[in-house]
Design a protein around this motif. Structure first.
Motif, PDB file in Angstrom:
ATOM      1  N   PRO A 325      35.346  51.926  43.551  1.00 51.75           N
ATOM      2  CA  PRO A 325      35.313  50.821  42.587  1.00 51.75           C
ATOM      3  C   PRO A 325      34.274  51.085  41.503  1.00 51.75           C
ATOM      4  CG  PRO A 325      34.163  50.205  44.589  1.00 51.75           C
ATOM      5  CD  PRO A 325      34.782  51.549  44.854  1.00 51.75           C
ATOM      6  N   VAL A 326      34.419  50.376  40.385  1.00 49.51           N
ATOM      7  CA  VAL A 326      33.584  50.651  39.220  1.00 49.51           C
ATOM      8  C   VAL A 326      32.882  49.388  38.741  1.00 49.51           C
ATOM      9  CG1 VAL A 326      35.114  52.528  38.518  1.00 49.51           C
ATOM     10  CG2 VAL A 326      35.447  50.243  37.547  1.00 49.51           C
ATOM     11  N   ILE A 327      31.773  49.632  38.054  1.00 52.64           N
ATOM     12  CA  ILE A 327      31.091  48.591  37.282  1.00 52.64           C
ATOM     13  C   ILE A 327      31.046  49.100  35.846  1.00 52.64           C
ATOM     14  CG2 ILE A 327      28.895  47.409  36.870  1.00 52.64           C
ATOM     15  CD1 ILE A 327      28.391  47.628  39.906  1.00 52.64           C
ATOM     16  N   ALA A 328      31.582  48.331  34.911  1.00 49.79           N
ATOM     17  CA  ALA A 328      31.740  48.817  33.543  1.00 49.79           C
ATOM     18  C   ALA A 328      31.084  47.889  32.542  1.00 49.79           C
ATOM     19  CB  ALA A 328      33.222  48.970  33.205  1.00 49.79           C
ATOM     20  N   SER A 329      30.561  48.468  31.494  1.00 51.02           N
ATOM     21  CA  SER A 329      30.067  47.705  30.353  1.00 51.02           C
ATOM     22  C   SER A 329      31.256  47.061  29.643  1.00 51.02           C
ATOM     23  CB  SER A 329      29.337  48.639  29.382  1.00 51.02           C
ATOM     24  OG  SER A 329      30.277  49.535  28.771  1.00 51.02           O
ATOM     25  N   GLY A 333      38.343  48.576  25.986  1.00 53.35           N
ATOM     26  CA  GLY A 333      39.156  49.159  27.036  1.00 53.35           C
ATOM     27  C   GLY A 333      38.720  48.816  28.443  1.00 53.35           C
ATOM     28  N   SER A 334      37.471  48.376  28.626  1.00 56.53           N
ATOM     29  CA  SER A 334      36.976  48.144  29.990  1.00 56.53           C
ATOM     30  C   SER A 334      37.761  47.050  30.704  1.00 56.53           C
ATOM     31  CB  SER A 334      35.488  47.805  29.971  1.00 56.53           C
ATOM     32  OG  SER A 334      34.715  48.925  29.634  1.00 56.53           O
ATOM     33  N   ARG A 335      37.969  45.923  30.024  1.00 60.16           N
ATOM     34  CA  ARG A 335      38.652  44.812  30.698  1.00 60.16           C
ATOM     35  C   ARG A 335      40.143  45.101  30.897  1.00 60.16           C
ATOM     36  NH1 ARG A 335      34.872  41.011  31.273  1.00 60.16           N
ATOM     37  NH2 ARG A 335      33.220  40.919  29.697  1.00 60.16           N
ATOM     38  N   ALA A 339      40.905  45.193  35.709  1.00 58.52           N
ATOM     39  CA  ALA A 339      41.491  43.860  35.522  1.00 58.52           C
ATOM     40  C   ALA A 339      41.788  43.147  36.831  1.00 58.52           C
ATOM     41  CB  ALA A 339      42.777  43.985  34.690  1.00 58.52           C
ATOM     42  N   ALA A 340      41.210  43.614  37.939  1.00 53.59           N
ATOM     43  CA  ALA A 340      41.429  42.970  39.233  1.00 53.59           C
ATOM     44  C   ALA A 340      40.212  43.226  40.110  1.00 53.59           C
ATOM     45  CB  ALA A 340      42.699  43.512  39.893  1.00 53.59           C
ATOM     46  N   PRO A 341      39.936  42.337  41.071  1.00 50.01           N
ATOM     47  CA  PRO A 341      38.742  42.503  41.914  1.00 50.01           C
ATOM     48  C   PRO A 341      38.706  43.832  42.656  1.00 50.01           C
ATOM     49  CG  PRO A 341      39.670  40.306  42.177  1.00 50.01           C
ATOM     50  CD  PRO A 341      40.656  41.080  41.354  1.00 50.01           C
ATOM     51  N   GLU A 342      39.875  44.357  43.060  1.00 49.46           N
ATOM     52  CA  GLU A 342      39.863  45.614  43.798  1.00 49.46           C
ATOM     53  C   GLU A 342      39.473  46.805  42.927  1.00 49.46           C
ATOM     54  OE1 GLU A 342      44.294  44.635  43.031  1.00 49.46           O
ATOM     55  OE2 GLU A 342      42.407  43.555  43.403  1.00 49.46           O
ATOM     56  N   ALA A 343      39.512  46.614  41.605  1.00 51.57           N
ATOM     57  CA  ALA A 343      39.101  47.688  40.697  1.00 51.57           C
ATOM     58  C   ALA A 343      37.592  47.741  40.535  1.00 51.57           C
ATOM     59  CB  ALA A 343      39.750  47.500  39.337  1.00 51.57           C
ATOM     60  N   GLY A 344      36.941  46.588  40.599  1.00 52.88           N
ATOM     61  CA  GLY A 344      35.499  46.523  40.392  1.00 52.88           C
ATOM     62  C   GLY A 344      35.131  45.360  39.491  1.00 52.88           C
ATOM     63  N   MET A 345      34.153  45.562  38.621  1.00 58.83           N
ATOM     64  CA  MET A 345      33.629  44.475  37.798  1.00 58.83           C
ATOM     65  C   MET A 345      33.352  44.969  36.381  1.00 58.83           C
ATOM     66  SD  MET A 345      30.781  43.166  40.577  1.00 58.83           S
ATOM     67  CE  MET A 345      30.236  41.798  39.560  1.00 58.83           C
ATOM     68  N   VAL A 346      33.473  44.044  35.421  1.00 62.83           N
ATOM     69  CA  VAL A 346      33.075  44.315  34.039  1.00 62.83           C
ATOM     70  C   VAL A 346      31.925  43.376  33.698  1.00 62.83           C
ATOM     71  CG1 VAL A 346      33.768  44.355  31.616  1.00 62.83           C
ATOM     72  CG2 VAL A 346      35.401  45.011  33.386  1.00 62.83           C
ATOM     73  N   LEU A 347      30.846  43.934  33.181  1.00 63.06           N
ATOM     74  CA  LEU A 347      29.669  43.148  32.834  1.00 63.06           C
ATOM     75  C   LEU A 347      29.891  42.405  31.524  1.00 63.06           C
ATOM     76  CD1 LEU A 347      27.007  45.937  33.528  1.00 63.06           C
ATOM     77  CD2 LEU A 347      27.661  44.063  35.071  1.00 63.06           C
ATOM     78  N   ASP A 348      29.246  41.253  31.380  1.00 61.75           N
ATOM     79  CA  ASP A 348      29.244  40.552  30.096  1.00 61.75           C
ATOM     80  C   ASP A 348      28.184  41.141  29.170  1.00 61.75           C
ATOM     81  OD1 ASP A 348      31.295  38.736  30.764  1.00 61.75           O
ATOM     82  OD2 ASP A 348      29.854  37.487  31.855  1.00 61.75           O
ATOM     83  N   GLU A 349      27.132  41.654  29.777  1.00 57.67           N
ATOM     84  CA  GLU A 349      26.028  42.268  29.035  1.00 57.67           C
ATOM     85  C   GLU A 349      25.504  43.421  29.893  1.00 57.67           C
ATOM     86  OE1 GLU A 349      21.710  41.009  27.070  1.00 57.67           O
ATOM     87  OE2 GLU A 349      22.687  39.714  28.545  1.00 57.67           O
ATOM     88  N   THR A 357      22.348  43.475  39.658  1.00 56.83           N
ATOM     89  CA  THR A 357      23.012  42.298  40.230  1.00 56.83           C
ATOM     90  C   THR A 357      24.453  42.612  40.596  1.00 56.83           C
ATOM     91  OG1 THR A 357      21.589  40.793  38.971  1.00 56.83           O
ATOM     92  CG2 THR A 357      23.671  39.903  39.794  1.00 56.83           C
ATOM     93  N   ALA A 358      25.151  43.334  39.709  1.00 56.64           N
ATOM     94  CA  ALA A 358      26.552  43.673  39.963  1.00 56.64           C
ATOM     95  C   ALA A 358      26.677  44.625  41.145  1.00 56.64           C
ATOM     96  CB  ALA A 358      27.168  44.292  38.710  1.00 56.64           C
ATOM     97  N   VAL A 359      25.776  45.591  41.257  1.00 54.57           N
ATOM     98  CA  VAL A 359      25.828  46.523  42.387  1.00 54.57           C
ATOM     99  C   VAL A 359      25.663  45.764  43.698  1.00 54.57           C
ATOM    100  CG1 VAL A 359      24.581  48.389  43.553  1.00 54.57           C
ATOM    101  CG2 VAL A 359      25.064  48.553  41.103  1.00 54.57           C
TER     102      VAL A 359
END
Length: 397
Positions: A325-329, A333-335, A339-349, A357-359
């Motif tokens: 899974p990934v954490i992306a800025s 293209g990031s969102r 685009a789903a919880p199993e993919a990971g998370m996209v930060l707002d900032e 916090t995301a990790v």
């Protein structure tokens, strides 16, 4: 001539049956293309082309000018074969500090010489497949005028977000967009950037990058590390945000970080790790061959992309295809990619605090690696290849 190896691609399909449209004859044109001097440079352009050609509906030669200045850079062969594709590497003069302003004409002059020779030898092309708006797209438009070829330009990211801040590049980019037969954006966010620059929305087709699902896949037997492993991959330059990921480590005791890539910021990043007292938990793995990246993705628990600007970050898809899974800025293209919880998370900032916090949140309830892989399987190359074929045939019609 030389050859290189990389992730496998499906073998070419048989020639079209009688009555089927003739294969497209493309001249792929870009300074963003691998060479012996820079084997990882623009590998995403090469990968898209290889998957396009594997379908048998297109043929291509590559015109990939390389920068040159006396006493700088390694020599590059004038012509080589990569994965069965002929690649021409004319040199263009790139004076230090002036390249932004001299590059369009210098690239054009170098490319014109090769294309005139190819034309004299009987080579013919249906269209120019150009990548990157400036200087590549600008030069490609002028080549198209001279040789009577329509030009399709793919925008990639900083050619839309950064270069247009300068007056001359902006004017020439806008001129190229007006004259191009069609424009390709690798994400919806990037299409929005092109429209803001003046491109008519109907002229822009979104064709995202894909991932080779055969080359990037979960390891058969994965051995977890003694501590959670974070991974960041990319050129070691400021806009990639590696410093932000290192900056998150003091708030993540018991976690280690692997940094894959090389570049001018390496010494500064190593110094930052020492100042923060986390140097013993940061491993700089250096530049790695593209085909060797799966072992890094598979060894990681989370892949972090902290870039301030991207058109479409291939590393996100590659990591997810390996089950990571990934954490992306919130870059372009990031969102769309995550685009789903199993993919990971996209930060707002993107800050050290938000990364930490995301990790913690992601590793507290991680998706299964099988679910992350299944999500990535919707991002193979087939749809992008079909979109390219349809677009070029529409332009030629």
């Amino acid at each position: 001539m030389s050859a290189t190896r990389t992730a496998p691609v499906r073998p070419p399909k048989p020639a079209p049956a009688a009555g089927a449209p003739a294969p497209l004859r493309l001249l792929t044109f870009s300074t963003l293309y691998p060479s012996p001097a820079r084997p990882h440079h623009g590998v995403f352009v090469e990968n898209r082309l290889r998957h396009l050609l594997a379908g048998g509906e297109a043929r291509a030669e590559v015109l990939a000018p390389v920068p040159w200045f006396p006493g700088r850079g390694r020599s590059v062969p004038a012509c080589e074969t990569r994965h069965g594709i002929t690649v021409h590497h004319p040199r263009f003069l790139a004076p230090p500090g002036l390249g932004m302003y001299t590059a369009p004409l210098a690239v054009l002059a170098a490319a014109r010489r090769v294309l005139r020779r190819l034309w004299a030898e009987g080579a013919r092309f249906d269209a120019i497949d150009a990548h990157y708006l400036y200087p590549d797209g600008v030069a490609a438009i002028r080549l198209g005028r001279e040789f009577g070829l329509p030009v399709v330009i793919t925008a990639r990211g900083s050619d839309t977000s950064q270069l247009p801040r300068y007056a001359l590049p902006r004017r020439l980019i806008q001129e190229a967009m007006r004259e191009a037969a069609a424009l390709i954006a690798v994400s919806e966010g990037l299409k929005g950037g092109l429209v803001e620059l003046g491109a008519p929305p109907e002229k822009v087709t979104v064709l995202r990058n894909g991932v080779d699902l055969h080359a990037f896949r979960p390891a058969v037997a994965r051995i977890p590390s003694a501590m959670p492993t974070l991974l960041t991959i990319g050129h070691l330059i400021p806009r990639k945000g590696h410093d932000l990921v290192i900056g998150a480590l003091p708030a993540l005791p018991g976690h280690q970080l692997v940094v894959v890539g090389e570049g001018p910021e390496r010494a500064a990043l190593e110094g930052l790790a020492r100042r923060l007292g986390v140097a013993d938990r940061v491993r700089f793995a250096g530049l790695q061959a593209h085909e060797d990246l799966p072992r890094f993705y598979n060894a990681a628990d989370v892949m972090i992309l902290a870039s301030s600007r991207e058109g479409w970050a291939n590393v996100l898809l590659e990591a997810m295809a390996c089950g990571t899974p990934v954490i992306a800025s919130p870059a372009w293209g990031s969102r769309e990619a995550v685009a789903a919880p199993e993919a990971g998370m996209v930060l707002d900032e993107t800050t050290p605090d938000t990364i930490a916090t995301a990790v913690r949140a992601l590793l507290a309830a991680p998706p299964s690696r099988a679910a992350t892989r299944a999500y990535a399987e919707r991002f193979g190359w087939d749809a992008t290849t079909a979109g390219q074929i349809a677009l070029f045939r529409r332009v030629l019609a």
